[in-house]
Design an enzyme around this catalytic site. Structure first.
Site, PDB file in Angstrom:
ATOM      1  N   PRO A 147       0.786  -1.248   0.000  1.00  0.00           N
ATOM      2  CA  PRO A 147       0.000   0.000   0.000  1.00  0.00           C
ATOM      3  C   PRO A 147       0.814   1.293   0.000  1.00  0.00           C
ATOM      4  O   PRO A 147       0.794   2.071   0.951  1.00  0.00           O
ATOM      5  CB  PRO A 147      -0.821  -0.139   1.284  1.00  0.00           C
ATOM      6  CG  PRO A 147       0.067  -0.915   2.201  1.00  0.00           C
ATOM      7  CD  PRO A 147       0.767  -1.910   1.297  1.00  0.00           C
ATOM      8  N   CYS A 148       1.482   1.570  -1.088  1.00  0.00           N
ATOM      9  CA  CYS A 148       2.301   2.775  -1.206  1.00  0.00           C
ATOM     10  C   CYS A 148       1.449   4.040  -1.106  1.00  0.00           C
ATOM     11  O   CYS A 148       1.969   5.108  -0.767  1.00  0.00           O
ATOM     12  CB  CYS A 148       3.096   2.758  -2.503  1.00  0.00           C
ATOM     13  SG  CYS A 148       2.102   2.551  -3.985  1.00  0.00           S
TER      14      CYS A 148
END
Length: 180
Positions: A147-148
Site C-alpha cells: 500500500p504505497c
C-alpha cells in the site's frame, strides 16, 4: 559431449494475467505460480490496462481464474470493506535488497493508516533515506497489495503517486479507507 536429455531443465513459470471490473474500473493482476508480480490500479477501459500489461509482460497470457482469493479481496476493497492483503503471495525477485526491505515495511502499514516517508525510512533503519523511500514507492510493482498510497510527506501533504489518476487516486484510496 553431454547428453541433454538427462540434464535438468530450467523451470520458467508461465506468466498469467487477469483483468476484472471493480467499482472503480478495470483492475489487473500479473503473476505466476510463485505469486503476484504486478498489480495495476483501475483504468476506465479494459483495453488500456491490457496494453500496459502486455507492454511490460509480452509473453503473458490471459487466464480465467488465477489468484482467486485476491480477486475477492480487491472487489471487497473497492466496495469499501476493510481488507488486509498481508497474506497475498508476492514475488519481488530482481529487486534490490533495499527495495525489498522498503516494500516489506510498507506492506505492514495497515488499512486506514498512513506513515510518512521519513517514518518508513526510520522503520527500516535508514532515517536519512526518505527520498530513496519515495523513489521506491514511485516504482512499487504491486500497488494496493503493497500500500504505497499510505505513505505521505512529513508535512501531511500526500506527495506523489504514479498510478493512473496520480495524487487524486491516492487521495481517493486514503479517503475510502478512512470512511470505515
Amino acid at each position: 559431449m553431454k547428453n541433454f536429455s538427462t540434464q535438468k531443465r530450467a523451470y520458467f513459470p508461465i506468466i498469467k494475467y487477469w483483468i476484472f471490473k471493480t467499482k472503480w474500473g478495470y483492475f489487473g493482476f500479473v503473476g505466476n505460480d510463485n505469486g503476484l508480480l504486478r498489480t495495476y490500479l483501475p483504468y476506465a477501459e479494459r483495453q488500456g490496462i491490457e496494453r500496459q500489461i502486455l507492454k511490460a509482460f509480452p509473453t503473458a497470457r490471459p487466464e480465467k481464474k488465477p489468484f482467486e482469493g485476491v480477486f475477492k479481496q480487491v472487489l471487497e476493497y473497492f466496495g469499501g470493506k476493510k481488507t488486509d492483503f498481508g497474506k497475498v503471495k508476492v514475488t519481488t525477485g530482481g529487486l534490490s535488497a533495499f527495495t525489498k526491505k522498503v516494500l516489506a515495511a510498507c506492506r505492514g502499514v495497515g488499512f486506514g493508516q498512513v506513515i510518512t516517508y521519513r517514518e518508513l525510512a526510520k522503520k527500516i533503519g535508514k532515517p536519512s533515506a526518505a527520498r530513496a523511500i519515495g523513489m521506491v514507492m514511485s516504482k512499487n510493482p504491486l500497488p494496493l497489495i503493497i500500500p504505497c498510497h499510505r505513505v505521505i510527506r512529513s508535512d501531511g501533504k500526500l506527495g506523489g503517486f504514479s498510478a493512473p489518476g496520480g495524487v487524486k487516486t491516492k487521495k481517493k484510496l486514503i479517503e475510502l479507507e478512512n470512511r470505515r
